[in-house]
Design an enzyme around this catalytic site. Structure first.
Site, PDB file in Angstrom:
ATOM      1  N   GLU A  44       0.838  -1.201   0.000  1.00 47.44           N
ATOM      2  CA  GLU A  44       0.000   0.000   0.000  1.00 47.44           C
ATOM      3  C   GLU A  44       0.876   1.255   0.000  1.00 47.44           C
ATOM      4  O   GLU A  44       1.887   1.316   0.683  1.00 47.44           O
ATOM      5  CB  GLU A  44      -0.880  -0.019   1.260  1.00 47.44           C
ATOM      6  CG  GLU A  44      -1.769   1.192   1.451  1.00 47.44           C
ATOM      7  CD  GLU A  44      -2.515   1.162   2.778  1.00 47.44           C
ATOM      8  OE1 GLU A  44      -3.532   1.856   2.890  1.00 47.44           O
ATOM      9  OE2 GLU A  44      -2.069   0.438   3.712  1.00 47.44           O
ATOM     10  N   LYS A 110      -9.760   2.386  -1.942  1.00 49.66           N
ATOM     11  CA  LYS A 110      -9.925   1.766  -0.631  1.00 49.66           C
ATOM     12  C   LYS A 110     -11.302   2.072  -0.052  1.00 49.66           C
ATOM     13  O   LYS A 110     -11.684   3.236   0.095  1.00 49.66           O
ATOM     14  CB  LYS A 110      -8.822   2.278   0.306  1.00 49.66           C
ATOM     15  CG  LYS A 110      -8.731   1.559   1.650  1.00 49.66           C
ATOM     16  CD  LYS A 110      -7.524   2.091   2.415  1.00 49.66           C
ATOM     17  CE  LYS A 110      -7.322   1.370   3.737  1.00 49.66           C
ATOM     18  NZ  LYS A 110      -6.151   1.922   4.459  1.00 49.66           N
ATOM     19  N   CYS A 144      -5.436  -3.077   2.918  1.00 49.05           N
ATOM     20  CA  CYS A 144      -5.157  -2.973   4.354  1.00 49.05           C
ATOM     21  C   CYS A 144      -6.382  -3.135   5.256  1.00 49.05           C
ATOM     22  O   CYS A 144      -6.835  -4.252   5.501  1.00 49.05           O
ATOM     23  CB  CYS A 144      -4.429  -1.649   4.628  1.00 49.05           C
ATOM     24  SG  CYS A 144      -3.440  -1.658   6.155  1.00 49.05           S
TER      25      CYS A 144
END
Length: 259
Positions: A44, A110, A144
Site C-alpha cells: 500500500e 480503498k 489494508c
C-alpha cells in the site's frame, strides 16, 4: 481453466514521502527477479508510505508513478499492482492500480478508511469492488483495513479465486493480520495473499511485514517477517477447485446485500 499463476511479491522498506527514492529502490529490487512472473505485488502507498500529507504527495492518473508502473509492467511483461495517492476531481484517494503491460489498467479505491489514523479526514472512500482476471483466475484486490470487514470481502457466488491484500499494517497489530488472513482464506475457499511493508515509517510506527500466502485450506504457502524480501512462487488452480468440490461450503452461504 485456471493456469498455475506465478506471483512475485515485494515486502519492502518505504522511504517516508520520497516518491523518487522509493521508485528507484523498488526498480532496483525488482531487477532481482530471475524467472518469468505473471504478477508483481507492491505494498500500500508504495511510493510514499502511509501518509496523510496528500496535498503534497498526491499525483494524477497520468503522473510519474503511473508511468513507472507501466514501465515495470512492460519490462517484466506482467501485471504490476500496488496503491498510491491520487488526486481526482479535488478529492484524494488511496487507489490500487492494476497495471497491464499493454498500458490498460483497472483501479480500486480503498473502501474502509482507517479512522484510528484519521485516514477518513483526508481520503475519500471507494464504493465499488474490483474483480480482475489473469490466466483464468478471478482476483479481488483490496487494501489494508478492508481485511477487517468480512462482509465486504465475502466470496459471493465464487466471485473470486484469489483475494489480494496490500497493506501498511503495523507490527503492534500483527497478530490480527496473521489471524484474519487465514480466516479469510478458509471462509472464502480462496487463496489469500497479503503484502505488507517493513521498517519504521515517518511517525516511528514499526511494520514487521508478515507478508504471506495462504491456500484455500488454510495452509501456509509463504511467510516472511521483519526483512525486505522479493519472492516468486506459484499458486495452483487445482487447489481451489479441489477444495470447493470436497467441501462445498460456499453454496450454503447466506445471501445478503451491501448498502
Amino acid at each position: 481453466m485456471m493456469e498455475n499463476l506465478k506471483i512475485t511479491l515485494f515486502q519492502g522498506y518505504l522511504f517516508w514521502e520520497k516518491p523518487d527514492k522509493n521508485l528507484q529502490n523498488i526498480a532496483l529490487r525488482l531487477s532481482g527477479i530471475r524467472e518469468k512472473t505473471d504478477l508483481i505485488i507492491l505494498p500500500e502507498m508504495f511510493s510514499t508510505g502511509f501518509t496523510m500529507n496528500a496535498a503534497e504527495m498526491a499525483e494524477t492518473m497520468d503522473g510519474k508513478t503511473m508511468k513507472w508502473m507501466l514501465a515495470m509492467a512492460k519490462q517484466y511483461e506482467c501485471v504490476v499492482t500496488g496503491s498510491l495517492i491520487i488526486d481526482e476531481n479535488e478529492k484524494y484517494y488511496n487507489r490500487l492500480i492494476w497495471m497491464r503491460p499493454d498500458g490498460s489498467y483497472e483501479y480500486y479505491d480503498k473502501r474502509h478508511l482507517f479512522a484510528l489514523g484519521k485516514e477518513h479526514h483526508t481520503y475519500t472512500a471507494g464504493k465499488k469492488k474490483l474483480v480482475v482476471e489473469l490466466k483464468g483466475w478471478k482476483i479481488c484486490p483490496v487494501i489494508c483495513y478492508d481485511l477487517r470487514f468480512p462482509v465486504w470481502l465475502r466470496n459471493v457466488n465464487e466471485a473470486y479465486d484469489l483475494l489480494l491484500v496490500i497493506a501498511n499494517w503495523p507490527e503492534r497489530r500483527a497478530l490480527h493480520w496473521r489471524t484474519l488472513i487465514p480466516a479469510r482464506a478458509v471462509e472464502n475457499q480462496s487463496y489469500v495473499i497479503g503484502v505488507n511493508r517493513v521498517g519504521h515509517d515517518g511517525n516511528e510506527v514499526y511494520h514487521s511485514g508478515d507478508s504471506t500466502c495462504i491456500d484455500p485450506n488454510g495452509n501456509v504457502v509463504y511467510y516472511k517477517r521483519d526483512e525486505e524480501d522479493l519472492y516468486t512462487f506459484s499458486i495452483i488452480g487445482d487447489e481451489v477447485i479441489k477444495a470447493r468440490r470436497a467441501f462445498p461450503f460456499l453454496k450454503d452461504a447466506d445471501t445478503f446485500k451491501i448498502v
